[in-house]
Design a protein around this motif. Structure first.
Motif, mmCIF file in Angstrom:
data_model
loop_
_atom_site.group_PDB
_atom_site.id
_atom_site.type_symbol
_atom_site.label_atom_id
_atom_site.label_comp_id
_atom_site.label_asym_id
_atom_site.label_seq_id
_atom_site.Cartn_x
_atom_site.Cartn_y
_atom_site.Cartn_z
ATOM 1 N N ALA A 1 0.825 -1.213 0.000
ATOM 2 C CA ALA A 1 0.000 0.000 0.000
ATOM 3 C C ALA A 1 0.860 1.264 0.000
ATOM 4 O O ALA A 1 0.574 2.230 -0.714
ATOM 5 C CB ALA A 1 -0.929 -0.016 1.205
ATOM 6 N N LEU A 2 1.946 1.259 0.787
ATOM 7 C CA LEU A 2 2.780 2.452 0.920
ATOM 8 C C LEU A 2 3.686 2.676 -0.289
ATOM 9 O O LEU A 2 3.847 3.807 -0.754
ATOM 10 C CB LEU A 2 3.630 2.355 2.196
ATOM 11 C CG LEU A 2 2.882 2.382 3.530
ATOM 12 C CD1 LEU A 2 3.863 2.213 4.681
ATOM 13 C CD2 LEU A 2 2.091 3.682 3.689
ATOM 14 N N LEU A 3 4.294 1.590 -0.783
ATOM 15 C CA LEU A 3 5.302 1.724 -1.840
ATOM 16 C C LEU A 3 4.729 1.564 -3.240
ATOM 17 O O LEU A 3 5.237 2.168 -4.183
ATOM 18 C CB LEU A 3 6.423 0.698 -1.626
ATOM 19 C CG LEU A 3 7.161 0.783 -0.282
ATOM 20 C CD1 LEU A 3 8.243 -0.293 -0.214
ATOM 21 C CD2 LEU A 3 7.761 2.162 -0.065
ATOM 22 N N LEU A 4 3.701 0.717 -3.371
ATOM 23 C CA LEU A 4 3.163 0.429 -4.701
ATOM 24 C C LEU A 4 1.795 1.056 -4.941
ATOM 25 O O LEU A 4 1.275 0.975 -6.052
ATOM 26 C CB LEU A 4 3.063 -1.092 -4.914
ATOM 27 C CG LEU A 4 4.322 -1.910 -4.630
ATOM 28 C CD1 LEU A 4 4.074 -3.374 -4.923
ATOM 29 C CD2 LEU A 4 5.498 -1.387 -5.432
ATOM 30 N N GLY A 5 1.221 1.638 -3.908
ATOM 31 C CA GLY A 5 -0.089 2.257 -4.063
ATOM 32 C C GLY A 5 -1.210 1.263 -4.269
ATOM 33 O O GLY A 5 -2.261 1.618 -4.830
ATOM 34 N N GLU A 6 -1.028 0.020 -3.822
ATOM 35 C CA GLU A 6 -2.086 -0.979 -3.978
ATOM 36 C C GLU A 6 -3.247 -0.678 -3.040
ATOM 37 O O GLU A 6 -3.050 -0.297 -1.882
ATOM 38 C CB GLU A 6 -1.540 -2.383 -3.691
ATOM 39 C CG GLU A 6 -0.547 -2.871 -4.720
ATOM 40 C CD GLU A 6 -0.129 -4.303 -4.490
ATOM 41 O OE1 GLU A 6 0.544 -4.862 -5.375
ATOM 42 O OE2 GLU A 6 -0.474 -4.868 -3.433
ATOM 43 N N ARG A 7 -4.442 -0.876 -3.550
ATOM 44 C CA ARG A 7 -5.636 -0.629 -2.743
ATOM 45 C C ARG A 7 -5.987 -1.885 -1.955
ATOM 46 O O ARG A 7 -5.924 -3.000 -2.466
ATOM 47 C CB ARG A 7 -6.804 -0.230 -3.642
ATOM 48 C CG ARG A 7 -6.561 1.061 -4.416
ATOM 49 C CD ARG A 7 -7.770 1.433 -5.253
ATOM 50 N NE ARG A 7 -8.935 1.678 -4.415
ATOM 51 C CZ ARG A 7 -10.152 1.999 -4.899
ATOM 52 N NH1 ARG A 7 -10.329 2.074 -6.207
ATOM 53 N NH2 ARG A 7 -11.165 2.202 -4.080
ATOM 54 N N GLN B 1 7.310 -6.245 -8.245
ATOM 55 C CA GLN B 1 7.751 -5.178 -9.128
ATOM 56 C C GLN B 1 8.538 -5.685 -10.339
ATOM 57 O O GLN B 1 8.641 -4.994 -11.343
ATOM 58 C CB GLN B 1 8.607 -4.176 -8.355
ATOM 59 C CG GLN B 1 7.814 -3.289 -7.410
ATOM 60 C CD GLN B 1 6.823 -2.417 -8.159
ATOM 61 O OE1 GLN B 1 5.668 -2.787 -8.353
ATOM 62 N NE2 GLN B 1 7.272 -1.257 -8.610
ATOM 63 N N SER C 1 -1.708 -7.766 -1.610
ATOM 64 C CA SER C 1 -2.696 -7.854 -0.544
ATOM 65 C C SER C 1 -3.618 -9.050 -0.703
ATOM 66 O O SER C 1 -4.276 -9.468 0.259
ATOM 67 C CB SER C 1 -3.530 -6.570 -0.490
ATOM 68 O OG SER C 1 -4.160 -6.332 -1.745
#
Length: 310
Positions: free
Chosen positions: A105-111, A162, A240
């Motif tokens: 969530a913090l590094l990849l912006g995954e919801r 990544q 996630s």
């Protein structure tokens, strides 16, 4: 996640849960840092010779190999050789799941949806219950070392994700090329330049056969099959979605340690295991859509004629 991929994920859970018994057998023979190097070295040599390097950025391959291969297993094997019970190690290491979700969530912006958050919180609550119940079996240092290994696993998951490899199996195989040299150097400095090789030489007698069997299991089933399937799932789904599957590993690890090593869990630990399973299943499944009236068919308006060109 499809039912087929869920089944593959549960296969990884079983292989990795039993992997802790193989690790214990190996650590009874080999120094921990040398054992980390050895488990990857026997894969890395044929990989370099016969497997083409995956077409991925080098930084992500190095992050995957350093996090998953070096940090995770250096700290885990160190912890288990310092007194961390096998079943409890399988539990604490799964702290990597919420760490992976947070890093994603913090590094990849995954919801992360609310159902996944609830499932992870419930599963972590079950892990805390088991850990609290069994904390008396391990000192503070082994526990902290295992948590460091969990953070390494989470970093490796981010590198894996990544890399976006078109061939996840080749990525997993080339990940094994990263750990051997740094771990051999660390073993030579801390454990002595000959300690690991002497242990390997004496492993071919009757007393060393369980350690060799453990090494074979770790290499073939734990790494090539288990990590290969895990890499495939991580390449296809958000972190996630996949990471919470690892919360089921301690259920297998504790049960296997109970049967094979007589590390008998208490009723509280068993109840915690049920909570872990429930949280994972809740977070992995989608709620059924509620039945309602069928939407009215859309009315299509006739197209407006274009103005004539003069």
């Amino acid at each position: 996640m499809t039912n087929r991929d869920r089944l593959l994920g549960l296969t990884v859970v079983l292989l990795w849960g039993l992997n802790f018994l193989a690790i214990r057998a190996g650590l009874d023979q080999f120094p921990p840092f040398f054992f980390v190097a050895l488990r990857f070295l026997v894969i890395a040599v044929p990989v370099v010779l016969f497997v083409p390097r995956p077409n991925v950025p080098l930084r992500w391959l190095l992050l995957y190999g350093t996090g998953f291969g070096v940090l995770q297993f250096a700290f885990l094997f160190w912890a288990m050789s310092s007194g961390m019970p096998t079943g409890l190690a399988s539990l604490v290491l799964q702290a990597s799941a919420p760490m992976t979700v947070v890093l994603g969530a913090l590094l990849l912006g995954e919801r992360v949806n609310r159902r996944q958050v609830v499932g992870i919180v419930v599963a972590v609550g079950g892990m805390v219950t088991i850990g609290w119940d069994r904390f008396a079996h391990a000192g503070l240092l082994p526990l902290l070392l295992t948590l460091c290994g969990a953070f390494g696993w989470a970093l490796g998951n981010i590198g894996n994700k990544q890399a976006r490899a078109d061939s996840p199996m080749r990525l997993m195989l080339w990940m094994t090329v990263v750990p051997p040299l740094p771990m051999l150097a660390l073993s030579a400095v801390i454990e002595g330049p000959t300690a690991g090789w002497e242990a390997l030489g004496s492993a071919f007698d009757a007393d060393g056969l369980p350690a060799l069997a453990g090494l074979v299991y770790i290499v073939l089933l734990g790494t090539i099959v288990g990590t290969g399937l895990w890499t495939r799932l991580m390449s296809r789904y958000p972190a996630s979605t996949v990471a919470p599957l690892s919360l089921l590993v301690p259920v297998v690890g504790i049960a296997a340690s109970w049967v094979a090593l007589h590390e008998q869990p208490t009723v509280t630990a068993l109840c915690g295991g049920v909570v872990v399973v429930g949280g994972c299943l809740y977070g992995m499944t989608r709620p059924r859509a509620s039945a309602g009236p069928a939407p009215a068919p859309a009315t299509v308006s006739p197209p407006t004629p274009a103005p004539a060109r003069v």
